[in-house]
Design a protein around this motif. Structure first.
Motif, PDB file in Angstrom:
ATOM      1  N   ALA A 128       0.834  -1.205   0.000  1.00 48.17           N
ATOM      2  CA  ALA A 128       0.000   0.000   0.000  1.00 48.17           C
ATOM      3  C   ALA A 128       0.866   1.252   0.000  1.00 48.17           C
ATOM      4  CB  ALA A 128      -0.919   0.005   1.221  1.00 48.17           C
ATOM      5  N   MET A 129       0.420   2.251  -0.749  1.00 54.21           N
ATOM      6  CA  MET A 129       1.133   3.528  -0.853  1.00 54.21           C
ATOM      7  C   MET A 129       0.169   4.668  -0.597  1.00 54.21           C
ATOM      8  SD  MET A 129       3.066   2.228  -4.273  1.00 54.21           S
ATOM      9  CE  MET A 129       1.836   0.910  -4.445  1.00 54.21           C
ATOM     10  N   SER A 144      -6.368 -16.318  -6.402  1.00 54.35           N
ATOM     11  CA  SER A 144      -5.221 -16.109  -7.304  1.00 54.35           C
ATOM     12  C   SER A 144      -5.413 -14.923  -8.233  1.00 54.35           C
ATOM     13  CB  SER A 144      -4.935 -17.379  -8.128  1.00 54.35           C
ATOM     14  OG  SER A 144      -4.631 -18.468  -7.284  1.00 54.35           O
ATOM     15  N   ASN A 145      -6.091 -13.886  -7.752  1.00 50.57           N
ATOM     16  CA  ASN A 145      -6.252 -12.648  -8.508  1.00 50.57           C
ATOM     17  C   ASN A 145      -5.235 -11.612  -8.048  1.00 50.57           C
ATOM     18  OD1 ASN A 145      -8.430 -13.764  -9.795  1.00 50.57           O
ATOM     19  ND2 ASN A 145      -9.935 -12.315  -9.042  1.00 50.57           N
ATOM     20  N   MET A 146      -4.750 -10.810  -8.978  1.00 45.34           N
ATOM     21  CA  MET A 146      -3.903  -9.683  -8.627  1.00 45.34           C
ATOM     22  C   MET A 146      -4.607  -8.403  -9.050  1.00 45.34           C
ATOM     23  SD  MET A 146       0.114  -8.898  -9.445  1.00 45.34           S
ATOM     24  CE  MET A 146       0.659  -9.913  -8.076  1.00 45.34           C
ATOM     25  N   THR A 147      -4.701  -7.449  -8.106  1.00 40.88           N
ATOM     26  CA  THR A 147      -5.450  -6.225  -8.327  1.00 40.88           C
ATOM     27  C   THR A 147      -4.549  -5.014  -8.153  1.00 40.88           C
ATOM     28  OG1 THR A 147      -7.434  -7.294  -7.447  1.00 40.88           O
ATOM     29  CG2 THR A 147      -7.464  -4.904  -7.591  1.00 40.88           C
ATOM     30  N   PHE A 148      -4.746  -4.018  -9.009  1.00 44.21           N
ATOM     31  CA  PHE A 148      -4.014  -2.762  -8.917  1.00 44.21           C
ATOM     32  C   PHE A 148      -5.020  -1.633  -8.699  1.00 44.21           C
ATOM     33  CE2 PHE A 148      -1.525  -5.712 -11.329  1.00 44.21           C
ATOM     34  CZ  PHE A 148      -0.209  -5.481 -10.946  1.00 44.21           C
ATOM     35  N   TYR A 192      -2.441  -9.161  -3.933  1.00 48.31           N
ATOM     36  CA  TYR A 192      -2.537 -10.527  -4.465  1.00 48.31           C
ATOM     37  C   TYR A 192      -3.394 -11.338  -3.511  1.00 48.31           C
ATOM     38  CZ  TYR A 192      -1.590 -15.008  -6.554  1.00 48.31           C
ATOM     39  OH  TYR A 192      -1.755 -16.226  -7.186  1.00 48.31           O
ATOM     40  N   ASP A 193      -4.461 -11.914  -4.032  1.00 49.03           N
ATOM     41  CA  ASP A 193      -5.402 -12.689  -3.224  1.00 49.03           C
ATOM     42  C   ASP A 193      -5.043 -14.172  -3.331  1.00 49.03           C
ATOM     43  OD1 ASP A 193      -7.616 -14.010  -2.109  1.00 49.03           O
ATOM     44  OD2 ASP A 193      -8.968 -12.389  -2.691  1.00 49.03           O
ATOM     45  N   TYR A 228      -3.834   4.474   1.945  1.00 42.42           N
ATOM     46  CA  TYR A 228      -4.249   3.341   1.115  1.00 42.42           C
ATOM     47  C   TYR A 228      -4.743   3.873  -0.221  1.00 42.42           C
ATOM     48  CZ  TYR A 228      -5.970  -1.516   0.643  1.00 42.42           C
ATOM     49  OH  TYR A 228      -6.170  -2.833   0.259  1.00 42.42           O
ATOM     50  N   ARG A 229      -3.845   4.486  -0.995  1.00 42.58           N
ATOM     51  CA  ARG A 229      -4.228   5.136  -2.248  1.00 42.58           C
ATOM     52  C   ARG A 229      -3.781   4.332  -3.462  1.00 42.58           C
ATOM     53  NH1 ARG A 229      -8.115   8.322  -2.124  1.00 42.58           N
ATOM     54  NH2 ARG A 229      -7.294   9.768  -3.658  1.00 42.58           N
TER      55      ARG A 229
END
Length: 199
Positions: free
Chosen positions: A105-106, A125-129, A120-121, A114-115
């Motif tokens: 988190a940045m 197995s999903n990756m979210t941006f 990664y879940d 948390y912007r």
């Protein structure tokens, strides 16, 4: 009295100014939960409060984890809080529970902590941006990419919620100033690359 034993230093029993210890190596000493049996320098804190692990000369960063030298290179000022260095491949790992997430988190003190987020879940197995704490892109377990959708149904699934009679979703251009330069989108069968192009 009683501050020193054969293996520990009890800081609660030390009073007054403590003299510097020099000319001696301390091994097998435990201090307030820190125990070391190392016979060489493992952690260095220099006069600038920079910490080195595996190096006695932290390289212009707050924490320098050093396995082996990568050569004459120093961190960029925009990314110099943590440096991982090795002469070969270098990496960093994050492990979470099987039904949990791993998150980077940045943010900042004004907009929030948390912007900009990478998640990664481990469960699906999903990756979210995320940008501005809103999901911008998702890659699912089948490597399908979703922009504007959390459930991509195609290798690249782009959706927009903008209203209006005409909604621009994809823009393709070419900034070259060369004469006769074009931009195009190609649709083709893999087995005959270039055949059936629509441009």
């Amino acid at each position: 009295a009683g501050a020193f034993t054969s293996t520990t230093i009890d800081a609660t029993k030390l009073t007054g100014a403590l003299p510097a210890i020099s000319g001696a190596a301390l091994t097998g000493v435990g201090v307030a939960g820190i125990s070391s049996s190392a016979d060489a320098t493992a952690i260095t804190i220099d006069s600038s409060e920079q910490v080195g692990i595996g190096t006695a000369s932290p390289d212009s960063c707050l924490l320098h984890v050093h396995s082996a030298t990568a050569g004459s290179v120093s961190p960029n000022a925009a990314a110099d809080e943590l440096v991982l260095e090795n002469s070969g491949a270098v990496g960093m790992s994050m492990f979470g529970g099987a039904s949990s997430t791993c998150t980077i988190a940045m943010g900042d003190a004004t907009a929030g902590n948390y912007r900009g987020v990478i998640i990664y879940d481990n469960n699906n197995s999903n990756m979210t941006f995320k940008t501005a704490n809103v999901e911008a892109l998702r890659i699912d377990a089948s490597q399908r990419v979703g922009i504007g959708t959390a459930s991509p149904a195609f290798p690249l699934n782009i959706e927009s919620t903008a209203g209006g009679s005409i909604v621009d979703v994809i823009a393709i251009g070419n900034k070259s100033t060369d004469a006769n330069t074009e931009a195009r989108m190609m649709f083709t069968a893999w087995s005959a690359y270039g055949n059936g192009a629509i441009g």
